[in-house]
Each structure stands twice: as C-alpha cells, then as structure tokens.
Write a protein that holds these residues in place. Structure first.
Motif, short mmCIF file in Angstrom:
data_model
loop_
_atom_site.label_atom_id
_atom_site.label_comp_id
_atom_site.label_asym_id
_atom_site.label_seq_id
_atom_site.Cartn_x
_atom_site.Cartn_y
_atom_site.Cartn_z
N ILE A 1 0.96 -1.15 0.09
CA ILE A 1 0.08 -0.03 -0.10
C ILE A 1 0.90 1.24 -0.09
O ILE A 1 1.66 1.59 0.67
N LEU A 2 0.54 2.13 -1.17
CA LEU A 2 1.20 3.52 -0.82
C LEU A 2 0.16 4.49 -0.67
O LEU A 2 -0.60 4.59 -1.81
N VAL A 3 0.33 5.30 0.16
CA VAL A 3 -0.64 6.35 0.51
C VAL A 3 0.02 7.72 0.18
O VAL A 3 1.15 8.09 0.74
N MET A 4 -0.31 8.69 -0.74
CA MET A 4 0.19 9.78 -0.81
C MET A 4 -0.74 11.03 -0.16
O MET A 4 -1.91 11.09 -1.10
N VAL A 5 -0.28 11.48 0.70
CA VAL A 5 -1.12 12.53 1.32
C VAL A 5 -1.06 13.93 0.85
O VAL A 5 0.01 14.49 0.90
N GLU A 6 -2.14 14.34 0.49
CA GLU A 6 -2.30 15.96 -0.21
C GLU A 6 -1.72 16.76 0.73
O GLU A 6 -2.23 16.86 2.19
N GLY A 7 -0.49 17.30 0.62
CA GLY A 7 0.08 18.56 1.31
C GLY A 7 0.67 18.37 2.75
O GLY A 7 0.81 19.19 3.51
N LEU A 8 1.14 17.03 2.97
CA LEU A 8 1.62 16.56 4.13
C LEU A 8 2.92 16.94 4.13
O LEU A 8 4.08 16.10 3.97
N GLY A 9 3.33 18.19 4.57
CA GLY A 9 4.42 18.71 4.81
C GLY A 9 5.13 18.36 6.06
O GLY A 9 4.49 17.53 6.84
N TYR A 10 6.27 18.66 6.61
CA TYR A 10 7.10 18.07 7.63
C TYR A 10 6.87 19.29 8.85
O TYR A 10 7.74 20.26 8.68
N LEU A 11 6.20 18.97 9.64
CA LEU A 11 6.05 20.14 10.68
C LEU A 11 7.31 20.21 11.59
O LEU A 11 7.91 19.38 11.94
N GLY A 12 7.56 21.34 11.76
CA GLY A 12 8.93 21.82 12.38
C GLY A 12 8.80 21.12 13.81
O GLY A 12 9.64 21.16 14.60
N ASP A 13 7.53 21.23 14.65
CA ASP A 13 7.45 20.92 16.00
C ASP A 13 7.16 19.33 16.16
O ASP A 13 6.11 19.04 15.68
N PRO A 14 8.03 18.86 16.88
CA PRO A 14 7.90 17.22 16.77
C PRO A 14 6.38 16.89 17.58
O PRO A 14 5.86 15.87 17.47
N THR A 15 6.04 17.50 18.64
CA THR A 15 5.00 17.47 19.29
C THR A 15 3.76 17.61 18.45
O THR A 15 2.62 16.78 18.51
#
Length: 472
Positions: free
Chosen positions: A211-225
């Motif tokens: 399964i490959l799920v490509m998520v629209e707009g899933l950037g890398y949030l800077g805050d780990p929390t």
C-alpha cells in the motif's frame, strides 16, 4: 512700550498644507504612481506590513513591467495598452500561482483546462482575491486611459519608487518555501521516500500486499509534538503490536503530480514526458509483472491532470475516481476542490482488495487537505476554532485534523484481514502552499513527511501458520 506682536495664523497654514496634499493626490505624478505601481501591486503592498498575513513570492519582473507600461501608455494607442496590460497580468498570475503551488506552467495550463471541476467561489478567500483583482485592474486601465495627464507626470519619480518597491518586495518575500530556479528539481538527484525508507527494496518480494498512500499537502511540521498529534493513530498499541513504524522526511520539488512521479516512478521528469516511453519502469508496472493486482484510488475527478490516461500507462489495472466513489459514499467534502471524503474510503478500498485472490498493490492519493481546507469536516477535533494550540495557526490546525483522519484510516486498512499484514508507505506530495506567512513557517522548507509500516516477523509467522492450518 514695545509693539504688540501679531499672533501666527497656524490654522490657515494647516489648511494650506491640507490643500497641497489634496492637490498632489490629483496631480499627474500621483496618477502615474497609482496606475503603474500602487494598484497593480496592491496585494503585495498590503503584505509588507503585519496588517495582512499573506505570503506571496517576489514579483520583481511584474512590478517593473507594470511601471514600464505606465510610461508607454502615454504615447501608444489605448487598445495596445489594454492588450499589454492583460499580457502582464497573465504573466503575473501564472508566475505567482506557479511558484506558490509548485506548478510548472504546463501543469497550470492543464489545470485551467479542467477548471470547471474546481469550485473557486466556494472559497471566501479566493472569491475575495478575484474581486480585488478585477476592481484594481479596471481602475488601473481607467487611469492609463488618461494619456494627457500621464504625459505631465514625473516619470523619474515613478521609476525610482518602482525600483525601491521591487527591492523591498524581494527582501520581504524571498523565502526557502519558494523553490526558485530548480522549481521541479530537474537537475537535482532523485530522492524518494520509497527508496529512502527501504520500501522499494521489499515491496513485491514476499507476496504481501503493498500500500502506498500519498497524502495531499503533508509537509514536515517543525514541531515534533505537533507531528505526534497528527500521526498518533499509527502509534496506538494495536498497530505497533503488528507493525514496526519508521518515519522521516524527504526533499520534494513541484506539485502533486511531481510527488506521484517521485514515489511511483523514481523520477523528477513530468508525467507528460516520462509516461510516453518509461511507464513500464514504474512501481505498479513492476509489481504487476510479479503477479500483483494493481489499483489506484483518488476522490477527485478522473480527468484532473489526465490521471485517467497515464495511470494505466504506469501499470494500474483498475482506477477508482470520485465520480464512481461518490455513488457508494453519498457524501462530499471540501470546498474549492470538492470530492469524496477521504475518511469514507477505507471500507471501499478493503472491499475492492478482497475481490482478487492475487496479492495487491493499492495506491491511494488523498484529496481533502488540498487548500483551501473546508473547516469542520474532520472526524478528529483539535479545538481549532477555539485555539490553534501547538499548530499556531487555525488553517494548519484544520489540515492537521484531516491528516489525523487519514492516519486513522490507514491504521484500519493495515489491520483489515483482507489487506494486512502489508508493506505500507505513507508520504506527502508537497508541503501545503498556504497563503499565510505564519502558517508556512510551521513547516520545514522543501520537506515532506513519510512513514513506513513494516509487519513484525512474529505476526507474519502466525499468519502463515493459520493459513497452513486452514489448508489442512
């Protein structure tokens, strides 16, 4: 006795100053400044301060082009002025939208061909922007029509102001969130999450579903929390008991189709070029040659970016698009990009997967986090209306709720007996092209997040034992 001094008439001086200001605002120089600088760049001017939290890419070429047109409009036919203005405006819009959304001009043209599927006026923001653009364009052309007035203007002052504003605009709006020059990374070595995570190495080698799920707009949030709040469904004990979870980030270039080509075909070439000759090298085509049934699922219209044409070329046996899916879900989400709700798709995917006895490759391209996001449609509730909390911006918070829904949906698929245990990769296509400077700042520039779910060996052993027992 000394003579009495006559008091100064400060009131008359103030009146004179006011009169002079009013006179200047009606002067030819003020008219040319309005037509060549202020009105065509009104939105950019408004973004320079803190009053309006809108982020635009630097528009140096457009700023100077509008200024030059105001000079030329004094001596050329008005019909030619209108044509030139519309040409500059078109370039301005193409540049701004292309850089903001990571779209190549050719992709933007393709998107415009299918604009009937995008409900632009469902978004208050887009509706307001279009209204302001139409009003400022009309007033600008009216001022440019006043050729006799423009001939008396101080052109040197106007050009100096344009140069100064172009410099301030560039210094204010230049940002690593905008990928200049290497917009699509054509000359940058390819790096995909499928390769970086080890997903490509294992997919299709063991007979497990993929399964490959490509998520629209899933950037890398800077805050780990903040990241942990979004991806928490993957780390629930009932998931981690059966899967090992690894996570990271990968560099992206371009828009959604660029992300698809990066992960499906390990290339930065546009789909319009690559699929003409190299479609058989893509992951679904390779898995199909290993006996896999391949299926693509997307909640939007089949013709958007011609996916109904190039999906079969890269190896998909079956495609499910919004027009067919809505007949089952009977529900739509989103506003401008209105389509089937992502949260409703797992049962349909599981049912379709159970049809074939072959191992399956399932590709799911999500939709609902395409900006502008419609508020209040997520199943998760992070209290975005009350307080954006750790997400620091209400629009980021609303996207986070919908991403959380996707992670919860993938968790269900991973545990569904008709699918799991499966090799699963979740990855973003690109960082969200948010108009807010504060909202963009919550993401690491140029990166998207990925997650890999790998079945635990002990779970696989138990499943094999159960299958052998059933066969006996």
């Amino acid at each position: 006795m000394p003579p009495r001094r006559t008091p100064r008439k400060t009131k008359s001086k103030t009146s004179s100053e006011r009169w002079n200001l009013r006179a200047w605002l009606r002067s030819p120089t003020a008219v040319v400044l309005a037509a060549g600088l202020i009105l065509p760049n009104l939105l950019s001017i408004a973004t320079l301060g803190s009053l309006l939290d809108v982020s635009l890419p630097p528009r140096t070429i457009s700023i100077m082009a509008y200024a030059m047109l105001a000079v030329c409009a004094r001596r050329i036919p008005f019909a030619l002025t209108v044509i030139l203005f519309l040409g500059i405006l078109a370039f301005d819009l193409v540049w701004t939208i292309s850089v903001s959304f990571g779209l190549a001009p050719s992709e933007l043209v393709t998107a415009l061909d299918h604009a009937q599927h995008v409900h632009v006026f469902q978004s208050p923001l887009y509706g307001a922007l279009i209204g302001v653009l139409m009003a400022t364009s009309a007033v600008t052309l009216w001022l440019l029509y006043r050729r006799e007035t423009l001939l008396q203007a101080n052109i040197v002052a106007m050009f100096a102001a344009a140069l100064m504003f172009a410099g301030v605009d560039f210094m204010t709006n230049v940002s690593p969130h905008y990928q200049f020059g290497t917009l699509l990374g054509r000359n940058v070595p390819i790096e995909s999450a499928a390769a970086k995570s080890g997903f490509n190495t294992i997919a299709g080698t063991n007979g497990r579903n993929v399964i490959l799920v490509m998520v629209e707009g899933l950037g890398y949030l800077g805050d780990p929390t903040a990241r942990r709040q979004v991806d928490s469904p993957l780390f629930e004990p009932y998931v981690t008991d059966k899967y090992r979870i690894s996570a990271g980030s990968v560099v992206y270039y371009g828009s959604t189709t660029s992300g698809e080509m990066r992960e499906l075909c390990d290339t930065r070439e546009p789909y319009t070029e690559f699929t003409k000759t190299n479609g058989t090298s893509c992951l679904p085509a390779r898995l199909r040659t290993h006996g896999y049934a391949t299926m693509a699922v997307h909640a939007f219209h089949h013709s958007m970016f011609e996916r109904d044409e190039w999906y079969p070329v890269v190896g998909f046996d079956k495609e499910l698009f919004g027009e067919e899916l809505v007949k089952v879900t009977r529900r739509l989400c989103g506003n401008a990009f209105r389509g089937v709700c992502d949260a409703d798709l797992p049962p349909i995917i599981a049912k379709e997967a159970a049809v074939s006895k072959k191992p399956k490759f399932i590709y799911w391209l999500t939709l609902n986090t395409h900006i502008p996001v419609a508020p209040g449609q997520a199943l998760a509730d992070f209290g975005c209306k009350k307080d954006a909390g750790i997400f620091r911006h209400v629009h980021v918070c609303e996207m986070a709720e919908l991403w959380h829904d996707v992670f919860a949906a993938v968790s269900k698929l991973a545990l569904d007996p008709s699918i799991g245990p499966a090799d699963i990769l979740i990855v973003g296509d690109h960082s969200p092209p948010l108009w807010s400077r504060q909202a963009r700042a919550q993401f690491e520039p140029g990166l998207v997040a990925w997650y890999r779910l790998t079945p635990r060996d002990d779970v696989i052993a138990v499943n094999r034992s159960q299958k052998l027992t059933a066969a006996r």
